[in-house]
Design a protein around this motif. Structure first.
Motif, PDB file in Angstrom:
ATOM      1  N   ALA A   5       0.831  -1.207   0.000  1.00 20.40           N
ATOM      2  CA  ALA A   5       0.000   0.000   0.000  1.00 20.40           C
ATOM      3  C   ALA A   5       0.865   1.257   0.000  1.00 20.40           C
ATOM      4  CB  ALA A   5      -0.934  -0.006   1.202  1.00 20.40           C
ATOM      5  N   THR A   6       1.881   1.283   0.851  1.00 21.89           N
ATOM      6  CA  THR A   6       2.755   2.462   0.923  1.00 21.89           C
ATOM      7  C   THR A   6       3.522   2.645  -0.377  1.00 21.89           C
ATOM      8  OG1 THR A   6       2.977   2.159   3.307  1.00 21.89           O
ATOM      9  CG2 THR A   6       4.614   3.567   2.241  1.00 21.89           C
ATOM     10  N   GLY A   7       4.096   1.564  -0.880  1.00 20.88           N
ATOM     11  CA  GLY A   7       4.854   1.656  -2.123  1.00 20.88           C
ATOM     12  C   GLY A   7       3.997   2.092  -3.293  1.00 20.88           C
ATOM     13  N   ALA A   8       2.795   1.522  -3.403  1.00 27.84           N
ATOM     14  CA  ALA A   8       1.902   1.895  -4.501  1.00 27.84           C
ATOM     15  C   ALA A   8       1.495   3.362  -4.411  1.00 27.84           C
ATOM     16  CB  ALA A   8       0.670   0.992  -4.494  1.00 27.84           C
ATOM     17  N   LEU A   9       1.200   3.819  -3.210  1.00 31.14           N
ATOM     18  CA  LEU A   9       0.826   5.225  -3.041  1.00 31.14           C
ATOM     19  C   LEU A   9       1.987   6.147  -3.393  1.00 31.14           C
ATOM     20  CD1 LEU A   9      -1.274   7.302  -2.180  1.00 31.14           C
ATOM     21  CD2 LEU A   9      -0.474   7.037   0.166  1.00 31.14           C
ATOM     22  N   GLN A  10       3.182   5.790  -2.957  1.00 32.42           N
ATOM     23  CA  GLN A  10       4.342   6.632  -3.261  1.00 32.42           C
ATOM     24  C   GLN A  10       4.625   6.690  -4.754  1.00 32.42           C
ATOM     25  OE1 GLN A  10       6.720   6.166   0.972  1.00 32.42           O
ATOM     26  NE2 GLN A  10       7.856   5.789  -0.886  1.00 32.42           N
ATOM     27  N   LEU A  11       4.359   5.598  -5.466  1.00 33.36           N
ATOM     28  CA  LEU A  11       4.585   5.607  -6.910  1.00 33.36           C
ATOM     29  C   LEU A  11       3.441   6.280  -7.661  1.00 33.36           C
ATOM     30  CD1 LEU A  11       6.174   2.090  -7.466  1.00 33.36           C
ATOM     31  CD2 LEU A  11       7.311   4.323  -7.514  1.00 33.36           C
ATOM     32  N   ALA A  12       2.224   6.061  -7.224  1.00 33.32           N
ATOM     33  CA  ALA A  12       1.063   6.630  -7.922  1.00 33.32           C
ATOM     34  C   ALA A  12       0.924   8.127  -7.699  1.00 33.32           C
ATOM     35  CB  ALA A  12      -0.209   5.918  -7.474  1.00 33.32           C
ATOM     36  N   ALA A  13       1.378   8.593  -6.552  1.00 31.36           N
ATOM     37  CA  ALA A  13       1.198  10.008  -6.206  1.00 31.36           C
ATOM     38  C   ALA A  13       2.521  10.655  -5.810  1.00 31.36           C
ATOM     39  CB  ALA A  13       0.181  10.135  -5.076  1.00 31.36           C
ATOM     40  N   THR A  14       3.571  10.346  -6.552  1.00 33.68           N
ATOM     41  CA  THR A  14       4.905  10.854  -6.197  1.00 33.68           C
ATOM     42  C   THR A  14       4.930  12.375  -6.084  1.00 33.68           C
ATOM     43  OG1 THR A  14       5.968   8.961  -7.262  1.00 33.68           O
ATOM     44  CG2 THR A  14       7.345  10.887  -6.850  1.00 33.68           C
ATOM     45  N   GLN A  15       4.507  13.065  -7.109  1.00 34.48           N
ATOM     46  CA  GLN A  15       4.605  14.532  -7.106  1.00 34.48           C
ATOM     47  C   GLN A  15       3.724  15.172  -6.037  1.00 34.48           C
ATOM     48  OE1 GLN A  15       6.985  16.286  -8.435  1.00 34.48           O
ATOM     49  NE2 GLN A  15       7.786  14.431  -9.373  1.00 34.48           N
ATOM     50  N   PRO A  16       2.449  14.779  -5.922  1.00 33.74           N
ATOM     51  CA  PRO A  16       1.650  15.369  -4.846  1.00 33.74           C
ATOM     52  C   PRO A  16       2.221  15.072  -3.455  1.00 33.74           C
ATOM     53  CG  PRO A  16       0.210  14.288  -6.439  1.00 33.74           C
ATOM     54  CD  PRO A  16       1.616  13.940  -6.812  1.00 33.74           C
ATOM     55  N   LEU A  17       2.727  13.850  -3.245  1.00 34.70           N
ATOM     56  CA  LEU A  17       3.328  13.529  -1.945  1.00 34.70           C
ATOM     57  C   LEU A  17       4.596  14.339  -1.703  1.00 34.70           C
ATOM     58  CD1 LEU A  17       2.993   9.661  -1.409  1.00 34.70           C
ATOM     59  CD2 LEU A  17       2.190  11.474   0.102  1.00 34.70           C
ATOM     60  N   ALA A  18       5.397  14.515  -2.741  1.00 36.50           N
ATOM     61  CA  ALA A  18       6.618  15.313  -2.601  1.00 36.50           C
ATOM     62  C   ALA A  18       6.261  16.744  -2.197  1.00 36.50           C
ATOM     63  CB  ALA A  18       7.420  15.301  -3.904  1.00 36.50           C
ATOM     64  N   HIS A  19       5.259  17.298  -2.851  1.00 32.95           N
ATOM     65  CA  HIS A  19       4.835  18.658  -2.540  1.00 32.95           C
ATOM     66  C   HIS A  19       4.271  18.753  -1.119  1.00 32.95           C
ATOM     67  CE1 HIS A  19       3.305  22.688  -3.181  1.00 32.95           C
ATOM     68  NE2 HIS A  19       2.110  22.286  -2.777  1.00 32.95           N
ATOM     69  N   LEU A  20       3.457  17.770  -0.732  1.00 33.45           N
ATOM     70  CA  LEU A  20       2.808  17.779   0.578  1.00 33.45           C
ATOM     71  C   LEU A  20       3.784  17.537   1.726  1.00 33.45           C
ATOM     72  CD1 LEU A  20       0.006  17.798   2.075  1.00 33.45           C
ATOM     73  CD2 LEU A  20       0.033  15.315   1.809  1.00 33.45           C
ATOM     74  N   THR A  21       4.767  16.660   1.496  1.00 39.67           N
ATOM     75  CA  THR A  21       5.631  16.219   2.593  1.00 39.67           C
ATOM     76  C   THR A  21       6.980  16.918   2.661  1.00 39.67           C
ATOM     77  OG1 THR A  21       6.619  14.448   1.262  1.00 39.67           O
ATOM     78  CG2 THR A  21       4.631  13.897   2.561  1.00 39.67           C
ATOM     79  N   GLY A  22       7.450  17.422   1.545  1.00 40.78           N
ATOM     80  CA  GLY A  22       8.804  17.975   1.502  1.00 40.78           C
ATOM     81  C   GLY A  22       9.853  16.906   1.231  1.00 40.78           C
ATOM     82  N   LEU A  23       9.417  15.677   0.988  1.00 44.25           N
ATOM     83  CA  LEU A  23      10.349  14.596   0.655  1.00 44.25           C
ATOM     84  C   LEU A  23      10.697  14.681  -0.828  1.00 44.25           C
ATOM     85  CD1 LEU A  23       8.556  11.741   2.598  1.00 44.25           C
ATOM     86  CD2 LEU A  23      10.882  12.562   3.059  1.00 44.25           C
ATOM     87  N   PRO A  24      11.939  14.395  -1.187  1.00 38.59           N
ATOM     88  CA  PRO A  24      12.311  14.423  -2.605  1.00 38.59           C
ATOM     89  C   PRO A  24      11.552  13.355  -3.398  1.00 38.59           C
ATOM     90  CG  PRO A  24      14.264  14.381  -1.190  1.00 38.59           C
ATOM     91  CD  PRO A  24      13.088  14.135  -0.310  1.00 38.59           C
ATOM     92  N   ALA A  25      11.132  13.725  -4.599  1.00 39.13           N
ATOM     93  CA  ALA A  25      10.394  12.794  -5.459  1.00 39.13           C
ATOM     94  C   ALA A  25      11.223  11.546  -5.743  1.00 39.13           C
ATOM     95  CB  ALA A  25       9.988  13.481  -6.756  1.00 39.13           C
ATOM     96  N   LEU A  26      12.520  11.711  -5.934  1.00 39.45           N
ATOM     97  CA  LEU A  26      13.378  10.564  -6.210  1.00 39.45           C
ATOM     98  C   LEU A  26      13.404   9.587  -5.026  1.00 39.45           C
ATOM     99  CD1 LEU A  26      15.241   9.243  -8.268  1.00 39.45           C
ATOM    100  CD2 LEU A  26      17.140  10.543  -7.267  1.00 39.45           C
ATOM    101  N   LEU A  27      13.401  10.113  -3.815  1.00 40.06           N
ATOM    102  CA  LEU A  27      13.361   9.261  -2.621  1.00 40.06           C
ATOM    103  C   LEU A  27      12.027   8.513  -2.539  1.00 40.06           C
ATOM    104  CD1 LEU A  27      14.658   8.322   0.064  1.00 40.06           C
ATOM    105  CD2 LEU A  27      13.577  10.307   1.137  1.00 40.06           C
ATOM    106  N   LEU A  28      10.938   9.210  -2.807  1.00 37.18           N
ATOM    107  CA  LEU A  28       9.628   8.567  -2.790  1.00 37.18           C
ATOM    108  C   LEU A  28       9.522   7.476  -3.865  1.00 37.18           C
ATOM    109  CD1 LEU A  28       7.441  11.740  -2.230  1.00 37.18           C
ATOM    110  CD2 LEU A  28       7.668   9.817  -0.638  1.00 37.18           C
ATOM    111  N   THR A  29      10.055   7.749  -5.040  1.00 41.19           N
ATOM    112  CA  THR A  29      10.014   6.769  -6.123  1.00 41.19           C
ATOM    113  C   THR A  29      10.889   5.560  -5.793  1.00 41.19           C
ATOM    114  OG1 THR A  29       9.600   8.493  -7.760  1.00 41.19           O
ATOM    115  CG2 THR A  29      10.456   6.399  -8.592  1.00 41.19           C
TER     116      THR A  29
END
Length: 140
Positions: free
Chosen positions: A23-47
């Motif tokens: 669930a976490t991995g799928a969410l991070q891949l499906a919503a990388t950019q919105p999560l990066a914007h919301l969390t401040g985490l780098p998109a590359l790290l989330l991916t």
């Protein structure tokens, strides 16, 4: 018999581990950019971690399905979960990233989940360690 010594306990914990990672991995891949914007985490790290979590979910599901349980691998998973929690703490407190409150919550939630899973995995391994070893055979 304690709940931890149940023959299905470790399997269920590993299924929970697999599901949470999927669930976490799928969410991070499906919503990388919105999560990066919301969390401040780098998109590359989330991916990158999203891809790792999906691969790990497959491995955890395989371990959950195996009979007998691959005890050594589950022990390594428990150690890996502790390492993930430490990595989360390092990310929050020592990375220098400008995490938002949502970012801290996202990473802290992962740390808490993997700590709980590691604890359950160790409890299940401890409770079933004697059952996993073949004992002396009694001959009539």
């Amino acid at each position: 018999m304690s709940i931890f010594a149940s023959p299905r306990f470790l399997s269920r914990v590993m299924w929970a581990d697999a599901a949470s990672c999927a669930a976490t991995g799928a969410l991070q891949l499906a919503a990388t950019q919105p999560l990066a914007h919301l969390t401040g985490l780098p998109a590359l790290l989330l991916t990158g971690t999203g891809m790792f979590l999906l691969a790990y979910a497959l491995a955890a599901g395989w371990m959950a399905h195996r009979q007998p349980q691959p005890r050594t691998l589950i022990g390594l998973v428990a150690v890996g979960n502790l390492g993930w929690a430490l990595g989360c703490a390092a990310l929050i407190f020592g990375s220098g990233l400008a995490l938002s409150a949502w970012g801290v919550a996202w990473v802290a939630a992962q740390a808490l989940v993997v700590l709980a899973l590691a604890d359950l995995q160790w409890a299940g391994l401890r409770a079933t360690r004697h059952a996993a070893r073949p004992g002396p055979q009694l001959v009539a």
